[in-house]
Design a protein around this motif. Structure first.
Motif, mmCIF file in Angstrom:
data_model
loop_
_atom_site.group_PDB
_atom_site.id
_atom_site.type_symbol
_atom_site.label_atom_id
_atom_site.label_comp_id
_atom_site.label_asym_id
_atom_site.label_seq_id
_atom_site.Cartn_x
_atom_site.Cartn_y
_atom_site.Cartn_z
ATOM 1 N N ALA A 17 1.060 -0.935 0.010
ATOM 2 C CA ALA A 17 0.572 0.200 0.145
ATOM 3 C C ALA A 17 0.513 1.373 0.203
ATOM 4 O O ALA A 17 0.704 2.434 -0.676
ATOM 5 C CB ALA A 17 -0.815 -0.310 1.396
ATOM 6 N N LEU A 21 0.067 3.729 -3.032
ATOM 7 C CA LEU A 21 -0.859 3.588 -3.421
ATOM 8 C C LEU A 21 -0.008 5.382 -2.088
ATOM 9 O O LEU A 21 -1.066 6.148 -1.702
ATOM 10 C CB LEU A 21 -1.938 3.180 -2.137
ATOM 11 C CG LEU A 21 -2.801 2.818 -3.187
ATOM 12 C CD1 LEU A 21 -3.584 2.173 -2.528
ATOM 13 C CD2 LEU A 21 -3.390 3.064 -4.461
ATOM 14 N N TYR A 26 -3.675 2.655 3.825
ATOM 15 C CA TYR A 26 -4.866 2.200 2.321
ATOM 16 C C TYR A 26 -4.917 0.291 1.941
ATOM 17 O O TYR A 26 -5.150 -0.146 1.052
ATOM 18 C CB TYR A 26 -4.220 2.599 1.107
ATOM 19 C CG TYR A 26 -4.677 4.546 0.925
ATOM 20 C CD1 TYR A 26 -5.929 5.266 0.803
ATOM 21 C CD2 TYR A 26 -2.973 5.287 0.573
ATOM 22 C CE1 TYR A 26 -6.311 6.600 0.648
ATOM 23 C CE2 TYR A 26 -3.328 6.674 0.518
ATOM 24 C CZ TYR A 26 -5.335 7.320 0.937
ATOM 25 O OH TYR A 26 -5.184 8.394 0.753
ATOM 26 N N GLY A 29 -8.237 -1.084 1.716
ATOM 27 C CA GLY A 29 -8.722 -0.957 -0.142
ATOM 28 C C GLY A 29 -7.581 -1.614 -0.841
ATOM 29 O O GLY A 29 -8.828 -2.350 -1.541
ATOM 30 N N ILE A 54 -7.949 4.822 -4.733
ATOM 31 C CA ILE A 54 -8.839 5.602 -3.393
ATOM 32 C C ILE A 54 -8.831 6.536 -3.601
ATOM 33 O O ILE A 54 -8.356 7.826 -4.449
ATOM 34 C CB ILE A 54 -7.214 5.476 -2.818
ATOM 35 C CG1 ILE A 54 -6.475 3.675 -2.666
ATOM 36 C CG2 ILE A 54 -7.657 6.169 -1.406
ATOM 37 C CD1 ILE A 54 -8.319 3.135 -1.920
ATOM 38 N N THR A 56 -8.534 10.541 -2.061
ATOM 39 C CA THR A 56 -8.286 10.624 -0.975
ATOM 40 C C THR A 56 -9.138 11.621 -0.138
ATOM 41 O O THR A 56 -10.040 12.786 -0.127
ATOM 42 C CB THR A 56 -7.539 12.342 -1.471
ATOM 43 O OG1 THR A 56 -6.768 12.048 -2.931
ATOM 44 C CG2 THR A 56 -6.317 13.215 -0.300
#
Length: 70
Positions: A17, A21, A26, A29, A54, A56
């Motif tokens: 993550a 990301l 995250y 997710g 994702i 924000t």
């Protein structure tokens, strides 16, 4: 076409993550997008994971006048 990530030996959800990301927060997710691997803690090499889009989040620690309207 969805983004993907191919694991290297020793990868874990939080580090993936962070790499893909920008934050380990995250991770949930990322797991939700790859439910077939949800039981994996430490990945072997060459597992292809889907990287979700994702949104924000708005930080909760901002004062009310600095928060955007939802």
């Amino acid at each position: 076409m969805p983004r993907t990530y191919t694991t290297i030996q020793g990868d874990m959800w939080d580090s993936i993550a962070k790499k893909t990301l920008g934050s380990e927060y995250y991770m949930s997710g990322l797991i939700d997008a790859n439910l077939e691997h949800r039981e994996t803690v430490i990945f072997p090499a060459n597992i292809t994971l889907t990287i979700p889009d994702i949104a924000t989040p708005v930080p909760n620690n901002l004062p009310p006048w600095k928060k955007g309207s939802s």
